[in-house]
Design an enzyme around this catalytic site. Structure first.
Site, PDB file in Angstrom:
ATOM      1  N   SER A 190       0.832  -1.196   0.000  1.00 23.34           N
ATOM      2  CA  SER A 190       0.000   0.000   0.000  1.00 23.34           C
ATOM      3  C   SER A 190       0.877   1.260   0.000  1.00 23.34           C
ATOM      4  O   SER A 190       1.734   1.403  -0.879  1.00 23.34           O
ATOM      5  CB  SER A 190      -0.973  -0.031   1.177  1.00 23.34           C
ATOM      6  OG  SER A 190      -1.982   0.946   1.035  1.00 23.34           O
ATOM      7  N   HIS A 205      -7.901  -4.537  -1.776  1.00 23.92           N
ATOM      8  CA  HIS A 205      -6.752  -3.884  -1.153  1.00 23.92           C
ATOM      9  C   HIS A 205      -6.438  -4.536   0.198  1.00 23.92           C
ATOM     10  O   HIS A 205      -7.336  -4.817   0.989  1.00 23.92           O
ATOM     11  CB  HIS A 205      -7.080  -2.404  -0.950  1.00 23.92           C
ATOM     12  CG  HIS A 205      -5.905  -1.566  -0.595  1.00 23.92           C
ATOM     13  ND1 HIS A 205      -5.005  -1.116  -1.531  1.00 23.92           N
ATOM     14  CD2 HIS A 205      -5.470  -1.089   0.597  1.00 23.92           C
ATOM     15  CE1 HIS A 205      -4.077  -0.396  -0.935  1.00 23.92           C
ATOM     16  NE2 HIS A 205      -4.327  -0.373   0.358  1.00 23.92           N
ATOM     17  N   ASP A 256      -9.563  -3.680  -5.909  1.00 22.63           N
ATOM     18  CA  ASP A 256      -8.938  -2.506  -5.301  1.00 22.63           C
ATOM     19  C   ASP A 256      -9.070  -1.317  -6.254  1.00 22.63           C
ATOM     20  O   ASP A 256      -8.780  -1.433  -7.449  1.00 22.63           O
ATOM     21  CB  ASP A 256      -7.453  -2.833  -5.062  1.00 22.63           C
ATOM     22  CG  ASP A 256      -6.669  -1.720  -4.388  1.00 22.63           C
ATOM     23  OD1 ASP A 256      -7.271  -0.701  -3.972  1.00 22.63           O
ATOM     24  OD2 ASP A 256      -5.443  -1.883  -4.265  1.00 22.63           O
TER      25      ASP A 256
END
Length: 304
Positions: A142, A269, A239
């Site tokens: 991320s 995600h 995501d």
């Protein structure tokens, strides 16, 4: 509509005060892999930061090093959420893993965390470390993936240190457009809601969000990536960041720097942190191990 800075900062600081999550599901925590760790202090231009060193199964000064940056929207500070990945890579790729506890926003706004990441990579690459800094991998999940990409870009622009591989897991790579415009059918909504908070706290100046260190998948960055570290890019189809990750993978491929792009169906995600099954997580971690092992392998004459 611009998200109020005072509100973004308030929410970010509140998130920082919240305790870490209860931990990963046992199936993907990999607690059966023993972890031998030690804490180090890393000097950066923005002050000292901490790092947790995960030792490989067979510690050797010739083994390479994997420098990891955790996620959290550039605002939270829970490097321990990457413990499972760190212990898995250290054990199975037989490298030292350095899990970096960088200072997030709003205490350190863009480009502070990217500069901290690069400084940590420079520190890890030094010949005086108890590992082989010439065999160096950078990676992150991320926001951490974005920092790893930024560190690799700075290494390209500044002539070093040499990075053998960058591992970019579901990274945000285009903050030049609002999160709400990234929503598509069958994609998650969490980052649509939280994106404006994260982006505002990290980089309040909307104009600066076109910078190549924050939006390398955005339309404003057209510089050549020739010579940048080879990359493994992992994206998740549910995501909202999937498309920008795929765009950056194509940029890397055009530069001859894409090792592999894993585009995972039916997950979103943070899939490895939020309930994906062990088989999928292990498959992804094993690809990271394979590429890390290849990138840090001894030279043909046996030298590391």
């Amino acid at each position: 509509m611009t998200f109020p800075l005072w509100l973004a900062d308030t929410i970010a600081k509140s998130a920082q005060r919240a305790p870490a999550s209860a931990g990963l599901p046992s199936a993907v925590a990999f607690l059966e892999i023993p972890a031998r760790t030690e804490v180090v202090t890393i000097p950066t231009r923005h002050g000292e930061i901490r790092g947790t060193v995960y030792l490989p199964r067979t510690p050797d000064s010739g083994s390479g090093v994997y420098v990891n940056f955790h996620g959290g929207g550039f605002v939270t500070r829970h490097p321990e959420q990457d413990d499972a990945l760190c212990r898995y890579v250290a054990a199975n790729a037989d490298v030292t893993v350095l899990n970096v506890d960088y200072v997030p926003a709003p205490q350190s706004r863009f480009p502070g965390p990217v500069e901290q990441a690069y400084d940590a990579v420079v520190w890890a690459a030094a010949a005086t470390r108890p590992w082989n800094g010439a065999k160096l991998v950078v990676g992150g999940q991320s926001a951490g993936g974005a920092l790893a990409a930024g560190a690799a870009r700075l290494a390209l622009e500044r002539g070093g240190p040499a990075i053998s591989l960058q591992v970019l897991m579901y990274p945000p790579l285009d903050l030049s457009v609002p999160a709400r415009t990234k929503k598509k059918p069958d994609t998650e909504s969490f980052l649509v809601r939280m994106g404006p908070i994260f982006d505002t706290a990290y980089c309040p100046d909307v104009g600066r969000r076109k910078d190549r260190l924050i939006s390398p998948a955005g339309p404003s960055d057209r510089a050549s990536l020739a010579g940048i570290a080879p990359a493994l890019v992992v994206t998740a189809q549910r995501d909202i960041l999937r498309d920008e990750g795929a765009r950056y993978a194509r940029r890397l491929a055009d530069a001859g720097a894409l090792v592999e792009h894993l585009d995972l169906p039916n997950v979103g995600h943070g899939f490895n942190l939020f309930g994906a099954d062990r088989e999928l997580v292990t498959t992804v971690y094993d690809r990271i191990v394979v590429h890390t092992s290849d990138a840090t392998a001894p030279d043909r004459d046996g030298r590391h």
